[in-house]
Design a protein around this motif. Structure first.
Motif, PDB file in Angstrom:
ATOM      1  N   THR A 197       0.866  -0.898  -0.066  1.00  0.00           N
ATOM      2  CA  THR A 197       0.068   0.016   0.070  1.00  0.00           C
ATOM      3  C   THR A 197       0.783   1.399  -0.301  1.00  0.00           C
ATOM      4  O   THR A 197       0.328   2.008   0.094  1.00  0.00           O
ATOM      5  CB  THR A 197      -0.980   0.185   1.406  1.00  0.00           C
ATOM      6  OG1 THR A 197      -0.166   0.396   2.127  1.00  0.00           O
ATOM      7  CG2 THR A 197      -2.083  -0.868   1.004  1.00  0.00           C
ATOM      8  N   SER A 257      -6.639  -5.067   0.472  1.00  0.00           N
ATOM      9  CA  SER A 257      -6.058  -4.216   0.901  1.00  0.00           C
ATOM     10  C   SER A 257      -6.731  -2.896   1.358  1.00  0.00           C
ATOM     11  O   SER A 257      -7.736  -2.689   1.449  1.00  0.00           O
ATOM     12  CB  SER A 257      -4.942  -3.015  -0.252  1.00  0.00           C
ATOM     13  OG  SER A 257      -5.717  -2.110  -1.363  1.00  0.00           O
ATOM     14  N   PRO A 258      -5.897  -2.381   2.462  1.00  0.00           N
ATOM     15  CA  PRO A 258      -6.565  -1.213   3.304  1.00  0.00           C
ATOM     16  C   PRO A 258      -6.163   0.155   1.891  1.00  0.00           C
ATOM     17  O   PRO A 258      -5.464   0.342   1.085  1.00  0.00           O
ATOM     18  CB  PRO A 258      -5.333   0.197   4.156  1.00  0.00           C
ATOM     19  CG  PRO A 258      -4.815  -1.973   4.648  1.00  0.00           C
ATOM     20  CD  PRO A 258      -4.733  -2.832   3.122  1.00  0.00           C
ATOM     21  N   CYS A 259      -6.847   1.971   1.835  1.00  0.00           N
ATOM     22  CA  CYS A 259      -6.660   2.564   0.918  1.00  0.00           C
ATOM     23  C   CYS A 259      -6.580   3.833   1.945  1.00  0.00           C
ATOM     24  O   CYS A 259      -7.806   4.036   3.113  1.00  0.00           O
ATOM     25  CB  CYS A 259      -8.453   2.115   0.516  1.00  0.00           C
ATOM     26  SG  CYS A 259      -8.368   0.901  -0.840  1.00  0.00           S
ATOM     27  N   TRP A 279      -9.658   6.288   5.345  1.00  0.00           N
ATOM     28  CA  TRP A 279      -9.101   4.913   5.443  1.00  0.00           C
ATOM     29  C   TRP A 279      -9.878   3.866   5.614  1.00  0.00           C
ATOM     30  O   TRP A 279     -11.173   4.477   6.391  1.00  0.00           O
ATOM     31  CB  TRP A 279      -8.597   4.745   6.220  1.00  0.00           C
ATOM     32  CG  TRP A 279      -7.936   3.164   7.156  1.00  0.00           C
ATOM     33  CD1 TRP A 279      -7.536   2.086   6.566  1.00  0.00           C
ATOM     34  CD2 TRP A 279      -8.837   2.620   7.595  1.00  0.00           C
ATOM     35  NE1 TRP A 279      -7.814   0.619   7.251  1.00  0.00           N
ATOM     36  CE2 TRP A 279      -8.864   1.211   7.665  1.00  0.00           C
ATOM     37  CE3 TRP A 279     -10.109   2.612   8.717  1.00  0.00           C
ATOM     38  CZ2 TRP A 279      -9.658  -0.204   8.761  1.00  0.00           C
ATOM     39  CZ3 TRP A 279     -10.330   2.032   9.817  1.00  0.00           C
ATOM     40  CH2 TRP A 279      -9.977   1.068   9.375  1.00  0.00           C
ATOM     41  N   ASP A 281     -11.221  -0.810   3.865  1.00  0.00           N
ATOM     42  CA  ASP A 281     -10.769  -1.873   3.265  1.00  0.00           C
ATOM     43  C   ASP A 281     -11.652  -1.802   2.117  1.00  0.00           C
ATOM     44  O   ASP A 281     -13.153  -1.898   1.994  1.00  0.00           O
ATOM     45  CB  ASP A 281     -10.351  -2.471   4.688  1.00  0.00           C
ATOM     46  CG  ASP A 281      -9.204  -2.292   5.667  1.00  0.00           C
ATOM     47  OD1 ASP A 281      -8.234  -2.166   5.270  1.00  0.00           O
ATOM     48  OD2 ASP A 281      -9.832  -3.053   5.743  1.00  0.00           O
TER      49      ASP A 281
END
Length: 426
Positions: A197, A257-259, A279, A281
């Motif tokens: 990330t 993924s986390p964003c 934030w 996912d």
């Protein structure tokens, strides 16, 4: 970036595409001027370099005064060559930056206009009539408290506004959604991935997120790296500077993924709850394919998104996003918008974009085709589930009068067979 040949051969087409996005043609004019300056600089450098090489051949055969004159000319010419090389390098960079400033031309089929000029393609599911059922629906914030599923107050205490904790049933719901989404994607032939990330600038620039979207990106000071706002970025950069065998296409990847997003420009929008956060996912689909098959692959991605929303038993619609609301890289984009009962409107839950060869030209990704022909390939992306927004839609759509929430049948195996999320608070 756009194909330079299109810019040179049909600049009016590119200007028309700019106008469709609501942009002026100035960027096209600047790019054309930069291309002319670049070609002139290249010609000047090559001319001086050729003269330098010719003098280099003459000097060993020259004598006396002629030799001295040639040596003096060589000294002057050497400085001219260095200056011309510098000018060529600068012209190349100006040309590159001018190209990078031009968005992917929107598809002819994409509606013209801005955010409100989308075209509704289809509507699916049935909106619940809570009035007929005899109760007023609670919003996801209240439901999250009742279920012990969402803790916004402590999220803000620890990390600031637009942060949250998922707790108990909320955390269980995230993992259930992720696992169900990955199972669906695997079943469709996607390769699962967990990408980084944090990425370097080239990955962000190559996917179009350092242009118009730069203000929404978190940069790590002192490291020259960025937190991604979508796994589209590392998935697109995965094959950067590679030549893919055309027989291996399409290549389909699905990533968890986390964003991270600053949500710049969203001041005052969706400040309540977890619909718009810094934030979250996400499970993202990504495809490399041929330019010829890109439009059909786009419809396939949309089909998988609709399959997902149908499993969650949500009411939603599909829209064709207008050109002025497309990201820098997208030629066409479909959004699936779920009905949010307490807001009384459809809100974006998933989207899928056809980026044609825009990203692959920036990232140096090509395919080797029949006869050894090497040319750019196409990239497409599609969200399968963005967790917070999906939770919002699920809780509000499937809530019961007592504050419990019905679990859609397809999701129950991923929640230990639970048919209801039960209140933990009175």
């Amino acid at each position: 970036m756009i194909d330079p040949r299109v810019l040179r051969d049909d600049p009016d087409r590119v200007k028309a595409a700019q106008a469709k996005r609501g942009l002026s043609g100035d960027a096209v004019d600047r790019a054309l001027a930069a291309d002319t300056a670049r070609r002139t600089a290249i010609a000047d450098f090559e001319r001086l370099r050729a003269e330098q090489k010719q003098l280099g051949k003459q000097i060993p055969q020259a004598q006396g005064e002629e030799r001295a004159e040639l040596l003096a000319r060589t000294k002057t010419l050497s400085a001219d060559v260095r200056a011309a090389e510098t000018a060529q390098t600068e012209a190349d960079e100006e040309w590159r930056q001018a190209l990078l400033a031009i968005p992917n031309p929107a598809a002819e089929e994409a509606p013209a206009g801005g955010e409100d000029d989308y075209a509704v393609i289809s509507e699916h599911g049935t909106k619940r009539d809570f009035e007929a059922e005899g109760f007023t629906p609670r919003d996801h914030v209240e439901l999250g408290k009742i279920l012990g599923a969402i803790d916004i107050e402590r999220g803000a205490k620890v990390s600031g506004s637009r942060f949250y904790y998922l707790t108990g049933a909320g955390a269980d719901l995230e993992f259930a959604l992720v696992n169900m989404a990955l199972d669906q994607a695997r079943g469709a032939g996607f390769t699962t991935m967990v990408p980084p990330t944090l990425v370097r600038p080239r990955a962000m620039e190559g996917t179009g997120f350092l242009g118009q979207a730069a203000d929404d990106v978190y940069r790590i000071e002192g490291q020259d790296t960025y937190l991604v706002g979508t796994s589209e970025v590392p998935l697109a950069a995965y094959h950067s500077d590679e030549i893919l065998d055309a027989e291996t296409l399409p290549r389909r990847y699905v990533a968890f993924s986390p964003c991270f997003r600053k949500e710049a420009g969203s001041h005052g929008k969706d400040t309540r709850g977890i619909f718009r956060v810094h934030w979250f996912d996400k499970v993202e689909m990504f495809t490399y394919t041929t330019l010829e098959d890109a439009a059909e692959e786009h419809l396939r991605l949309l089909g998988w998104e609709k399959e997902w929303l149908d499993k969650l038993e949500l009411a939603y619609r599909v829209i064709d996003v207008a050109a002025g609301d497309l990201g820098l890289s997208a030629a066409r984009k479909y959004d699936c918008e779920a009905w949010i009962p307490t807001q009384g409107r459809y809100r974006e839950l998933t989207s899928t974009s056809d980026c044609t060869d825009f990203q692959t030209r920036r990232l140096g990704i090509r395919g080797r085709f029949e006869g050894g022909d090497v040319k750019p390939v196409a990239t497409l992306n599609g969200t399968l589930t963005a967790i917070p927004r999906t939770i919002v839609a699920l809780l509000e759509t499937h809530q019961q009068a007592d504050g419990s929430v019905r679990v859609p049948a397809a999701l129950q195996p991923y929640l230990q067979g639970r048919e209801l999320l039960e209140p933990v608070l009175g």
